[in-house]
Scaffold this motif. Structure first.
Motif, PDB file in Angstrom:
ATOM      1  N   VAL A  42       0.837  -1.198   0.000  1.00  0.00           N
ATOM      2  CA  VAL A  42       0.000   0.000   0.000  1.00  0.00           C
ATOM      3  C   VAL A  42       0.877   1.255   0.000  1.00  0.00           C
ATOM      4  O   VAL A  42       0.550   2.249  -0.661  1.00  0.00           O
ATOM      5  CB  VAL A  42      -0.953  -0.011   1.215  1.00  0.00           C
ATOM      6  N   ASN A  43       1.985   1.201   0.709  1.00  0.00           N
ATOM      7  CA  ASN A  43       2.885   2.349   0.757  1.00  0.00           C
ATOM      8  C   ASN A  43       3.468   2.664  -0.619  1.00  0.00           C
ATOM      9  O   ASN A  43       3.636   3.819  -0.980  1.00  0.00           O
ATOM     10  CB  ASN A  43       4.026   2.095   1.736  1.00  0.00           C
ATOM     11  N   VAL A  44       3.787   1.632  -1.374  1.00  0.00           N
ATOM     12  CA  VAL A  44       4.345   1.822  -2.717  1.00  0.00           C
ATOM     13  C   VAL A  44       3.303   2.462  -3.625  1.00  0.00           C
ATOM     14  O   VAL A  44       3.604   3.391  -4.387  1.00  0.00           O
ATOM     15  CB  VAL A  44       4.841   0.474  -3.306  1.00  0.00           C
ATOM     16  N   ALA A  92       0.713   4.282  -2.686  1.00  0.00           N
ATOM     17  CA  ALA A  92       0.492   5.654  -2.216  1.00  0.00           C
ATOM     18  C   ALA A  92       1.628   6.572  -2.659  1.00  0.00           C
ATOM     19  O   ALA A  92       1.391   7.696  -3.109  1.00  0.00           O
ATOM     20  CB  ALA A  92       0.355   5.673  -0.700  1.00  0.00           C
ATOM     21  N   ALA A  93       2.850   6.114  -2.567  1.00  0.00           N
ATOM     22  CA  ALA A  93       4.001   6.921  -2.993  1.00  0.00           C
ATOM     23  C   ALA A  93       3.949   7.174  -4.490  1.00  0.00           C
ATOM     24  O   ALA A  93       4.224   8.286  -4.958  1.00  0.00           O
ATOM     25  CB  ALA A  93       5.300   6.220  -2.614  1.00  0.00           C
TER      26      ALA A  93
END
Length: 61
Positions: A2-4, A6-7
């Motif tokens: 999810v962080n990837v 979002a980034a």
């Protein structure tokens, strides 16, 4: 993961924002340049003369 995502979304959004700001700056610069070209020579330039009594400069008639 999810962080990837979002980034990546933030990076794409930032890129699109930078492009939009550049496009707007270019548009404004073009309008200012056109206005400056039109303004040259349209305003009469008045000569100034110094008033001997007060020492201040006033427009010459």
């Amino acid at each position: 993961m999810v962080n990837v995502i979002a980034a990546a979304g933030l990076a794409i959004g930032g890129y699109l924002l930078v492009r939009a700001v550049k496009r707007e700056m270019s548009r404004v610069e073009r309008r200012v340049s056109e206005a400056a070209k039109r303004a040259t020579g349209e305003l009469p330039v008045k000569k100034l003369e110094q008033d001997p009594e007060t020492g201040r400069y006033r427009p010459k008639d």
